[in-house]
Design a protein around this motif. Sequence first.
Motif, PDB file in Angstrom:
ATOM      1  N   ASP A 163       0.833  -1.208   0.000  1.00  0.00           N
ATOM      2  CA  ASP A 163       0.000   0.000   0.000  1.00  0.00           C
ATOM      3  C   ASP A 163       0.868   1.260   0.000  1.00  0.00           C
ATOM      4  N   ARG A 219      -5.351  -4.326   7.869  1.00  0.00           N
ATOM      5  CA  ARG A 219      -5.307  -5.506   6.998  1.00  0.00           C
ATOM      6  C   ARG A 219      -5.501  -6.783   7.815  1.00  0.00           C
ATOM      7  N   SER A 261       1.062   4.593  -2.513  1.00  0.00           N
ATOM      8  CA  SER A 261       0.600   5.919  -2.099  1.00  0.00           C
ATOM      9  C   SER A 261       1.724   6.895  -1.745  1.00  0.00           C
TER      10      SER A 261
END
Length: 403
Positions: free
Chosen positions: A39, A64, A43
Amino acid sequence: MSSLDGVFRREWGPVVAALARWSGDLGVAEDAVQEACADALRSWPRDGIPDNPGAWLMTAARNRARDRLRRESARPGKELAAVQDDGWTDDREVHRVRDDELRMMFTCAHPALERTSQLALTLRLVSGLTVPEIARALLVTEAAVGQRITRAKTKIRHANIPLRVPPPELLDERTPHVLSCIYSVFTEGYWSTAGPSAIRDELCDEGVRLAGELRSLMPADQDAGALYALVLLHDSRRSTRVDADGALVPLDEQDRSRWNRGRIARGLDALRRAEGAGGPYLPQAVIAAAHATAPSWEQTNWRTICRAYDQLMRQTDSPVVGVNRALAIGFRDGPQVGLAALEKVAHDPRLGRSALVPTVRADLLRRAGELDEAVRYYREALSLNGSEPGRAFLRRRIAECGG
């Protein structure tokens, strides 16, 4: 990408350890942190690295893990209870991180696990080394490392091995593994086996930190003190092991005025306190101290170093020790004597995938004036070396020998 890689390596162990404590499942913790790093890769290049990347990864990994555990309704009660636990905190205090990592290290050192699986699992979960890095560090195949890690995690899960620092009466049987893992972390940083950099500072820093933490946890353990002395004395030379262009600088060419005298003093103090330690770290620390205190390369006390290698050989059957001992003998008694000592260990099958033997053989041959033979073995070492600075250094030696 390199800056992100450094962040991931620095934060991997603490986040995995904290998630494992929270969820009670090593597999869930590792997978969640892996996904959180993925992730971040998507990002952070767009939004920038957060001010507190560890907290960001902790939160993302926790989410998660929580989602996964909620989906798996058949999970044991302890995992489901953890999902519903509102007491979670992203607390990043040093003492909490330390406790989580030590808990993880001693769990991975459980005597129910195979020795090789213990080391591979700790290097993966605590230090964040990749499977190829672990394979190079342990001189085994990547497939073997993957199998060992899988077996160890399965054993921990099925045997309900607790994630904790063991009680005092059980520390002695776990401590040698923990020491070995810490030293492996440090050496993978100090002598990087692959990649564009000869030194990986984050792993060196981690190895020194973990050695200091363990010594603080077990101040009466002389082997822990000897390991702390060893990594400090090695690390005192770190900044001089490469030049401004990142090229390797051998010990005999390093600028000793730039060695870290504070670390040398702390290392020598730790060495004095560890006198009487029975493990392999004391003689290695003696060797490191002989180098750190020599006013010049020519004044190195090779007799002390060879005696320490002799002691180390009595404690371990490591062929790496035998090769380095042969090199030290070559400096003490002459390169031909060193080559004869090298021949006694050079054909050990455990060294088959390592560049160490041809590198040492080539160096002794070069010092003996047998330049054509030296070039031959430098080229063999070049074919086995995965570190680009290491390869550049070998090419330099080949050129110096007229190859």
